[in-house]
Design a protein around this motif. Structure first.
Motif, PDB file in Angstrom:
ATOM      1  N   CYS A 182      -0.850  14.991  -6.149  1.00  0.00           N
ATOM      2  CA  CYS A 182      -1.927  14.253  -6.810  1.00  0.00           C
ATOM      3  C   CYS A 182      -2.102  14.840  -8.188  1.00  0.00           C
TER       4      CYS A 182
ATOM      5  N   GLN B 152     -10.663   7.645   5.616  1.00  0.00           N
ATOM      6  CA  GLN B 152     -10.810   6.723   4.484  1.00  0.00           C
ATOM      7  C   GLN B 152     -12.236   6.713   3.961  1.00  0.00           C
TER       8      GLN B 152
ATOM      9  N   ALA C 110     -10.319   9.985  -3.864  1.00  0.00           N
ATOM     10  CA  ALA C 110      -9.428   9.066  -4.580  1.00  0.00           C
ATOM     11  C   ALA C 110      -9.901   8.930  -6.014  1.00  0.00           C
ATOM     12  N   GLN C 111      -8.982   9.067  -6.972  1.00  0.00           N
ATOM     13  CA  GLN C 111      -9.316   8.756  -8.368  1.00  0.00           C
ATOM     14  C   GLN C 111      -8.488   7.549  -8.806  1.00  0.00           C
ATOM     15  N   CYS C 112      -7.272   7.772  -9.298  1.00  0.00           N
ATOM     16  CA  CYS C 112      -6.496   6.599  -9.725  1.00  0.00           C
ATOM     17  C   CYS C 112      -5.997   5.803  -8.529  1.00  0.00           C
ATOM     18  N   GLY C 113      -5.918   6.456  -7.371  1.00  0.00           N
ATOM     19  CA  GLY C 113      -5.611   5.736  -6.143  1.00  0.00           C
ATOM     20  C   GLY C 113      -4.143   5.600  -5.786  1.00  0.00           C
ATOM     21  N   ILE C 114      -3.243   6.009  -6.659  1.00  0.00           N
ATOM     22  CA  ILE C 114      -1.822   5.751  -6.380  1.00  0.00           C
ATOM     23  C   ILE C 114      -1.269   6.716  -5.324  1.00  0.00           C
TER      24      ILE C 114
ATOM     25  N   ILE D  45      -3.756   9.910   2.506  1.00  0.00           N
ATOM     26  CA  ILE D  45      -4.531   9.575   3.707  1.00  0.00           C
ATOM     27  C   ILE D  45      -3.622   9.556   4.939  1.00  0.00           C
TER      28      ILE D  45
ATOM     29  N   GLY E 279       0.831  -1.221   0.000  1.00  0.00           N
ATOM     30  CA  GLY E 279       0.000   0.000   0.000  1.00  0.00           C
ATOM     31  C   GLY E 279       0.854   1.256   0.000  1.00  0.00           C
TER      32      GLY E 279
ATOM     33  N   THR F 297      -3.261   8.004  -3.070  1.00  0.00           N
ATOM     34  CA  THR F 297      -4.248   7.979  -1.988  1.00  0.00           C
ATOM     35  C   THR F 297      -3.693   7.484  -0.643  1.00  0.00           C
ATOM     36  N   PRO F 298      -2.942   6.366  -0.602  1.00  0.00           N
ATOM     37  CA  PRO F 298      -2.423   5.940   0.703  1.00  0.00           C
ATOM     38  C   PRO F 298      -1.579   7.030   1.370  1.00  0.00           C
TER      39      PRO F 298
END
Lengths: 158, 743
Positions: A137, A91, A100-104, A110, A37, A106-107
């Protein structure tokens, strides 16, 4: 150089890492512990995708030698949700408000937001913008991330 | 609960993303997996004369692949076959791949690179559009030109001597890096008998599939491409991943082991495609009130060393060059030319941000010279229903660009700010500016007809439906909107729909995930396919015409019990009345357009030459909004990229090499650099796409550049060094404009 044993508390569990002293904490977490993650975006401390906590401090794990984890408490994104079992309010807010969009990123994002809320009970938008400025981002333009953090402040802990 | 238009619908793969459990390519390990890397040229143009492997390194531990190891054709399949996977003799750009190395240990692999020395015979390179056009060297074909277009409507030459005003200008835009936060990466497995399988970060699995067949000389069923969770694309993972997939698969074939290749940030930024730099010359004729009588536009883009997708980028830039304005006499001439830069390629907007920047800047300059306002010059020329575009496309919808613009001006508080700014003396200078524009959704002209995209729906034994499409989720919300559309169409719950992982062995080719087409075109196909699915159940008599949710789900389960499988497909059929003449560039260029007005409020600090965007308003008419949160997120993200394009992001080339290939010195906007981005949707003209949705993905990239530069020009209106005609305009560039010398 030889690998050394590094004792730490990783996501609440006593763990001993086996790593070269100068090996990036990012690599030890990802490759040896399978905690993927934590992401690598730039490898030079600019993007924050690899953000973790050492004790309660937010760090870029791509810039931290693994040896620094010795006798420390390490928390990764997996640890926040008790390995995916229970989402934190941040979260939940990211999920609900488009954080979150592509999520990369995001961790890391957060982790940075979580650190802010630990440090400051009622941050305003400027506090949020500053606290997240070490996390890049490319998808959201940050608006929905700010909104997610602001909304998380109003959510109950359950 | 209706799902389409409902912002409470949660992102389909959202939980995996917020918990860190979403699996990206670098998160995947395979047994016996080794690592691959690329040895690249250190010159921009020349010939390889010798390759030396230093004997201090034990090369027996390595897998080494050269051009001679390629079993099939050494060419990346796109429009032309000019770009090799590995250079054998000729080098056409810096960092061109020459050799591939693989080793079980990543650190040893990195260290080994130093022990390879390549010698070259140098040839003179070209790095400049003008030099390429002037044919100072011939580096591609017989004239350095990848592609030309001409759009002609009426005859501008008859107008020039009758016009009250003739305004001329010339504009430039720089390269831009997509800067997805997940670098490009692939894992490949290959063997002579089982064929090739690759997993990776990508937008277009079927592009890679098509590219690997000739590389390995294998039939379609021997190549399998699987998309893993993808951390952003923005066009940067449209064509380039074919190259990387090929490299990983070549190493996998030779080593007999799974090979992982993950680019570092510096490699990704140095070698992968970027937005095309451009030059635009515009000449317009106006009557005394500013009405456009003629437009002549020359638009040229730097394609880099190989053709890649440059003709298609050029096409979109050319068609968007005359903007959302009506003009009886229009001539657009365009060219994509070769240089010895690494190839430029797809990036959100695909040529349109470049040509729209030029025109929107030009109109502000023209208004000033004519003595009218930027609002007047646009309102007197906006396209309206019943008029035709430069390609002769009849506008059939009520566009109301004047209302869209009014709303943007009101939200940014334009007139009040204009008045306030009149009195300012500095050193902080405020300015407001705007741009109006359109963006065509889907492939250009007959593109969708030739693509003939296919989608499928498969019933599962627990009464759910799985979406089968090659379209990829890259953060924009494909999984979510596809599920919303199918669920609403069949009156099912969001949870009843799953989306299959794009895998060429399992999903049909629904076309590439590009061109703002996924929602409008592929979503439209899924809407139709849903009807086919229901009809199939009804034809089987397991489902009555009037039915409940649970009856529908039960019918799926029963159908599968009886017949084994329920799987239906729908192929794209061009709607009647769409005519496109590809030779003369006449006709319906796009099925539909999104229309927009973006406004910016900026401050320039004359002590530091820094520009700050204080407020940004985006008003757009996009048909039906399928998911309000996701759609606004798309617009906001595109605008942040557009702000970067205007004032932060500059690719620095030296002798053809990208010099600032790090996040440290290529500056994208951080959370502290973005203004409040305020997004407003106008939902009308719902005649296209599923539930009336038009494409929105690329639209937000078009407006920020010109809106911000128009605002900067407004802030600086009392200086004599204007107009501003270039982006990016960093503080050092602005210093150059204002003080006459670049820093």
């Amino acid at each position: 150089m030889k690998e050394v044993k590094i004792n730490c508390t990783l996501n609440g569990k006593k763990t001993s890492l086996q790593a070269y002293p100068m090996e990036r904490l990012l690599d030890t977490l990802r490759n040896q512990q399978g905690l993927t993650g934590t992401k690598e975006g730039c490898g030079e401390g600019e993007c924050g995708a690899c953000s973790v906590f050492i004790d309660d401090q937010l760090v870029n794990s791509c810039l931290v030698p693994s040896l620094q984890a010795q006798e420390k408490k390490i928390t990764t994104i997996e640890g926040l949700s008790q390995n995916g079992k229970k989402l934190t309010k941040i979260q939940k807010a990211f999920l609900k408000y488009g954080g979150a969009q592509c999520g990369i990123c995001t961790p890391g994002m957060i982790m940075a937001a979580t650190e802010l809320l630990k440090r400051k009970k009622n941050p305003n938008k400027q506090d949020i913008m500053e606290a997240l400025s070490g996390n890049l981002c490319r998808c959201t333009g940050y608006m929905k991330i700010f909104e997610s953090v602001l909304k998380a402040l109003k959510m109950s802990n359950t | 609960m209706k799902l389409v238009g409902n912002q409470k619908v949660l992102r389909k793969e959202g939980v995996a993303k917020v918990t860190g459990y979403a699996s990206y390519i670098d998160d995947i390990k395979m047994q016996d997996m080794i690592y691959g890397t690329t040895i690249r040229s250190t010159i921009a143009r020349g010939r390889i004369s010798a390759i030396h492997f230093n004997s201090k390194m034990d090369w027996s531990e390595f897998t080494i692949v050269t051009a001679d190891d390629i079993p099939g054709k050494n060419a990346v399949t796109l429009i032309e076959l000019d770009q090799p996977f590995l250079a054998k003799e000729n080098i056409n750009h810096y960092d061109e791949p020459i050799l591939l190395l693989a080793h079980p240990d990543r650190y040893t692999l990195e260290a080994a690179k130093k022990f390879i020395k390549i010698e070259y015979d140098l040839l003179p390179p070209l790095f400049n559009i003008d030099h390429s056009v002037e044919k100072k060297e011939i580096i591609w074909g017989d004239n350095n030109v990848f592609k030309c277009f001409e759009i002609k409507k009426g005859d501008p030459s008859l107008v020039w001597n009758k016009a009250a005003h003739i305004i001329e200008g010339s504009f430039e835009t720089g390269a831009q890096e997509q800067l997805y936060i997940e670098n490009n990466g692939m894992i490949a497995v290959a063997s002579a008998d089982k064929g090739v399988t690759v997993w990776g970060s990508m937008q277009c699995p079927y592009y890679i599939h098509k590219g690997l067949m000739p590389l390995f000389n294998l039939p379609a069923d021997q190549i399998r491409v699987i998309q893993t969770e993808t951390g952003g694309g923005f066009g940067g993972k449209e064509e380039y991943p074919t190259m990387l997939a090929g490299h990983a698969a070549l190493l996998a074939l030779k080593s007999g082991k799974p090979v992982k290749m993950i680019y570092s940030r510096s490699e990704d930024m140095a070698v992968t495609t970027k937005r095309h730099p451009s030059q635009t010359k515009i000449k317009t004729a106006h009557d005394k009130n500013g009405k456009l009588l003629a437009m002549e536009i020359d638009f040229t883009i730097d394609g880099g060393a190989y053709l890649t997708l440059s003709p298609v980028v050029l096409s979109r830039g050319t068609i968007h060059a005359p903007g959302p304005y009506y003009c009886q006499n229009t001539l657009v001439r365009s060219k994509a030319v070769a240089t010895n830069h690494p190839p430029h390629g797809a990036f959100r907007g695909f040529g349109a941000p470049q040509s729209i920047f030029a025109l929107e800047r030009h109109l502000d300059i023209a208004a000033k010279k004519i003595g009218i306002t930027p609002i007047e010059i646009r309102k007197r020329n906006f396209l309206k229903k019943g008029q035709t575009t430069a390609t002769g496309q009849l506008i059939k919808e009520d566009i109301a660009l004047d209302k869209i613009l009014d709303q943007a001006l009101k939200k940014i508080n334009y007139s009040k700010k204009k008045k306030q700014n009149d009195k300012q003396k500095g050193p902080l200078l405020n300015g407001v500016g705007f741009a109006t524009f359109m963006h065509g959704a889907g492939f250009t002209g007959s593109g969708e007809k030739y693509l003939a995209s296919i989608v499928g729906l498969r019933g599962t034994s627990d009464g759910k439906i799985e979406v089968l499409a090659g379209s990829t989720e890259i953060g924009q919300g494909t999984n979510t909107i596809f599920s919303q559309i199918v669920a609403d169409k069949l009156n099912l719950n969001f949870e009843d729909i799953t989306v299959a992982q794009p895998d060429t062995a399992n999903v049909p080719n629904s076309g590439p995930t590009v061109a703002s087409r996924t929602c409008m075109v592929v979503g439209g196909l899924l809407s139709t396919c849903s009807e086919v699915f229901r009809q199939t159940l009804m034809d089987s008599t397991l489902l009555k015409k009037k039915h409940t949710k649970s009856q529908f789900k039960k019918a799926i389960t029963q159908y599968i019990k009886k017949m084994g499988e329920i799987k239906v497909f729908t192929e794209y059929k061009q709607p009647p009345g769409i005519e496109w003449d590809d030779k003369n560039y006449r006709g319906e260029a796009y099925a539909t357009y999104a229309w927009a007005a973006y406004a910016a409020d900026v401050t320039i600090d004359l002590r530091t030459y820094e520009t700050t965007v204080n407020d940004f308003v985006a008003v757009q008419e996009v048909g039906k909004v399928i998911h309000p949160t996701l759609a606004a997120g798309q617009i906001e993200g595109g605008i942040a990229q557009g702000i970067g394009y205007a004032i932060y992001e500059k690719v620095v080339y030296k002798d053809g090499q990208v010099k600032n290939n790090q996040m440290t010195n290529y500056i994208m906007p951080t959370s502290l650099d973005v203004p409040p981005i305020r997004v407003f949707f106008i939902e009308k003209n719902k005649n296209h796409g599923p539930f009336g949705a038009k494409g929105i993905g690329e639209l937000p990239m078009d407006g920020p550049g010109p809106a911000i530069l128009n605002a900067m020009d407004d802030a600086l209106k009392n200086t004599k060094k204007l107009p501003l005609t270039e982006i990016p305009l960093l503080p050092e560039d602005l210093h150059g404009v204002l003080e006459g010398t670049p820093l």
